[in-house]
Design an enzyme around this catalytic site. Structure first.
Site, PDB file in Angstrom:
ATOM      1  N   ASN A   9       2.657 -21.452  35.485  1.00  0.00           N
ATOM      2  CA  ASN A   9       2.018 -20.163  35.241  1.00  0.00           C
ATOM      3  C   ASN A   9       2.731 -19.072  36.032  1.00  0.00           C
ATOM      4  O   ASN A   9       3.107 -19.276  37.187  1.00  0.00           O
ATOM      5  CB  ASN A   9       0.554 -20.271  35.662  1.00  0.00           C
ATOM      6  CG  ASN A   9      -0.158 -18.941  35.667  1.00  0.00           C
ATOM      7  OD1 ASN A   9      -0.087 -18.213  36.647  1.00  0.00           O
ATOM      8  ND2 ASN A   9      -0.847 -18.634  34.588  1.00  0.00           N
ATOM      9  N   ASP A  10       2.920 -17.904  35.416  1.00  0.00           N
ATOM     10  CA  ASP A  10       3.732 -16.865  36.058  1.00  0.00           C
ATOM     11  C   ASP A  10       3.187 -16.436  37.416  1.00  0.00           C
ATOM     12  O   ASP A  10       3.947 -16.289  38.389  1.00  0.00           O
ATOM     13  CB  ASP A  10       3.896 -15.653  35.128  1.00  0.00           C
ATOM     14  CG  ASP A  10       2.583 -15.049  34.672  1.00  0.00           C
ATOM     15  OD1 ASP A  10       1.525 -15.663  34.923  1.00  0.00           O
ATOM     16  OD2 ASP A  10       2.620 -13.969  34.059  1.00  0.00           O
ATOM     17  N   GLY A  61      -3.491  -7.334  32.876  1.00  0.00           N
ATOM     18  CA  GLY A  61      -4.694  -8.028  33.340  1.00  0.00           C
ATOM     19  C   GLY A  61      -4.620  -8.179  34.843  1.00  0.00           C
ATOM     20  O   GLY A  61      -3.833  -7.505  35.503  1.00  0.00           O
ATOM     21  N   GLU A 112      -7.596 -18.298  38.003  1.00  0.00           N
ATOM     22  CA  GLU A 112      -7.775 -17.147  37.117  1.00  0.00           C
ATOM     23  C   GLU A 112      -8.777 -16.187  37.757  1.00  0.00           C
ATOM     24  O   GLU A 112      -9.892 -15.982  37.268  1.00  0.00           O
ATOM     25  CB  GLU A 112      -8.244 -17.608  35.730  1.00  0.00           C
ATOM     26  CG  GLU A 112      -7.199 -18.380  34.952  1.00  0.00           C
ATOM     27  CD  GLU A 112      -5.991 -17.523  34.582  1.00  0.00           C
ATOM     28  OE1 GLU A 112      -6.120 -16.283  34.568  1.00  0.00           O
ATOM     29  OE2 GLU A 112      -4.915 -18.088  34.318  1.00  0.00           O
ATOM     30  N   HIS A 172     -11.009 -13.280  36.264  1.00  0.00           N
ATOM     31  CA  HIS A 172     -12.190 -13.513  35.436  1.00  0.00           C
ATOM     32  C   HIS A 172     -13.415 -13.919  36.245  1.00  0.00           C
ATOM     33  O   HIS A 172     -14.369 -14.471  35.688  1.00  0.00           O
ATOM     34  CB  HIS A 172     -11.851 -14.523  34.341  1.00  0.00           C
ATOM     35  CG  HIS A 172     -10.765 -14.028  33.434  1.00  0.00           C
ATOM     36  ND1 HIS A 172     -10.939 -12.947  32.608  1.00  0.00           N
ATOM     37  CD2 HIS A 172      -9.479 -14.415  33.299  1.00  0.00           C
ATOM     38  CE1 HIS A 172      -9.798 -12.696  31.974  1.00  0.00           C
ATOM     39  NE2 HIS A 172      -8.903 -13.569  32.384  1.00  0.00           N
ATOM     40  N   CYS A 208     -14.681  -7.844  28.909  1.00  0.00           N
ATOM     41  CA  CYS A 208     -13.308  -8.235  29.254  1.00  0.00           C
ATOM     42  C   CYS A 208     -12.638  -8.834  28.018  1.00  0.00           C
ATOM     43  O   CYS A 208     -13.302  -9.277  27.078  1.00  0.00           O
ATOM     44  CB  CYS A 208     -13.346  -9.247  30.396  1.00  0.00           C
ATOM     45  SG  CYS A 208     -11.719  -9.854  30.916  1.00  0.00           S
ATOM     46  N   CYS A 241     -11.423 -11.591  27.782  1.00  0.00           N
ATOM     47  CA  CYS A 241     -11.739 -13.021  27.696  1.00  0.00           C
ATOM     48  C   CYS A 241     -13.055 -13.272  26.970  1.00  0.00           C
ATOM     49  O   CYS A 241     -13.367 -14.411  26.625  1.00  0.00           O
ATOM     50  CB  CYS A 241     -11.799 -13.634  29.096  1.00  0.00           C
ATOM     51  SG  CYS A 241     -13.284 -13.189  30.038  1.00  0.00           S
ATOM     52  N   CYS A 289     -15.907  -8.784  34.296  1.00  0.00           N
ATOM     53  CA  CYS A 289     -14.817  -9.457  35.012  1.00  0.00           C
ATOM     54  C   CYS A 289     -14.034  -8.468  35.879  1.00  0.00           C
ATOM     55  O   CYS A 289     -13.890  -7.295  35.544  1.00  0.00           O
ATOM     56  CB  CYS A 289     -13.840 -10.101  34.036  1.00  0.00           C
ATOM     57  SG  CYS A 289     -14.482 -11.549  33.180  1.00  0.00           S
ATOM     58  N   GLU A 317     -10.960  -8.259  36.169  1.00  0.00           N
ATOM     59  CA  GLU A 317      -9.842  -7.754  35.367  1.00  0.00           C
ATOM     60  C   GLU A 317     -10.200  -6.487  34.595  1.00  0.00           C
ATOM     61  O   GLU A 317      -9.363  -5.600  34.418  1.00  0.00           O
ATOM     62  CB  GLU A 317      -9.387  -8.849  34.400  1.00  0.00           C
ATOM     63  CG  GLU A 317      -8.287  -8.426  33.456  1.00  0.00           C
ATOM     64  CD  GLU A 317      -7.711  -9.590  32.668  1.00  0.00           C
ATOM     65  OE1 GLU A 317      -7.747  -9.529  31.422  1.00  0.00           O
ATOM     66  OE2 GLU A 317      -7.219 -10.559  33.295  1.00  0.00           O
TER      67      GLU A 317
END
Length: 266
Positions: free
Chosen positions: A97-98, A126, A147, A150, A160, A162, A167, A169
């Site tokens: 994952n980045d 995000g 994550e 979230h 959000c 999602c 959230c 984000e």
């Protein structure tokens, strides 16, 4: 997809006339969610809200199935890519994952250098997160942990991407900041809005720098947006501190370009 095909694809087996009727109900309530009180009144008067809830659940299930199928194909692609890059470089190659691997980079040679317990929060489209515990990436039992964007910071808050509401984000991302800036501009009189003038009167040109630039120019509305944004950003960061007690928190993403000023305010 047209409405009938879409309803068939999510597994609702109605005849054509029924599909058209139910799709019309669904679309009317979508209009309500997008800010049409007239559509809401019409849907409520005709007792259509149950149809909307039913179709939303079906649609979400269908979307998950599509995403899962794409993920399987993507995993196969990544595995072949890693093998190819490894052959070319003659080095061991891994993917992740980045935000997770960015956190690892921060620990090795960035803001977390010399520390083994740190958290990276990326503030872009995000809010991403990477957690390092005892020098290793923490990604949960299924490689989908961290994550942080979230976690809910406002109960029943803004929707959000999602699907949840409230959230972090939705408030602390650059996208959240842009939305706050636009909301503030719409509350102002157009002829007296510094922020609107700064984007040549085109609200679609608002970006993550608009409010910060306005604040630095002495604009009260810009300062209010920045203060509100920072309050949400810090709420999430304090939650992270209380859960993990990291030695270091690093910030990345476009908003972090505000640099030392942002760090001092936090």
């Amino acid at each position: 997809l047209d409405e009938i095909t879409w309803l068939e694809r999510i597994g609702v087996h109605w005849n054509e006339q029924k599909c058209e009727e139910e799709a019309r109900k669904y679309n009317t309530i979508v209009e309500f969610r997008n800010g049409s009180p007239q559509a809401y009144k019409y849907a409520k008067a005709h007792d259509w809200l149950d149809t909307y809830d039913f179709l939303e659940k079906k649609k979400r299930k269908y979307t998950y199935e599509i995403v899962y199928d794409i993920a399987k194909k993507y995993t196969t692609y990544v595995e072949s890519l890693l093998e190819e890059v490894g052959d070319i470089t003659e080095l061991p190659v891994k993917a992740g994952n980045d935000a997770n691997v960015a956190a690892l980079g921060e620990m090795w040679c960035g803001g977390g250098k010399g520390h083994t317990d740190m958290v990276l929060a990326t503030l872009g489209t995000g809010v991403g997160g990477g957690i390092i515990i005892n020098g290793k990436i923490y990604s949960g039992s299924n490689y989908a942990g961290a994550e942080m964007g979230h976690m809910v910071i406002v109960k029943d808050g803004k929707e959000c991407a999602c699907g949840r509401c409230g959230c972090w984000e939705a408030y602390a991302s650059a996208t959240g900041l842009i939305n706050m800036t636009k909301e503030a501009i719409l509350k102002e009189k157009p002829d007296f809005s510094y922020m609107l003038k700064s984007v040549d009167g085109d609200i679609s040109k608002v970006d993550g720098r608009t409010a910060f630039d306005a604040m630095r120019a002495g604009d009260a509305a810009g300062k209010e947006v920045v203060d509100t944004y920072l309050s949400y950003l810090v709420t999430g960061l304090v939650n992270i501190v209380n859960i993990f007690q990291p030695e270091v928190i690093s910030l990345g993403g476009g908003v972090s370009n505000e640099g030392q000023w942002l760090i001092d305010e936090i």
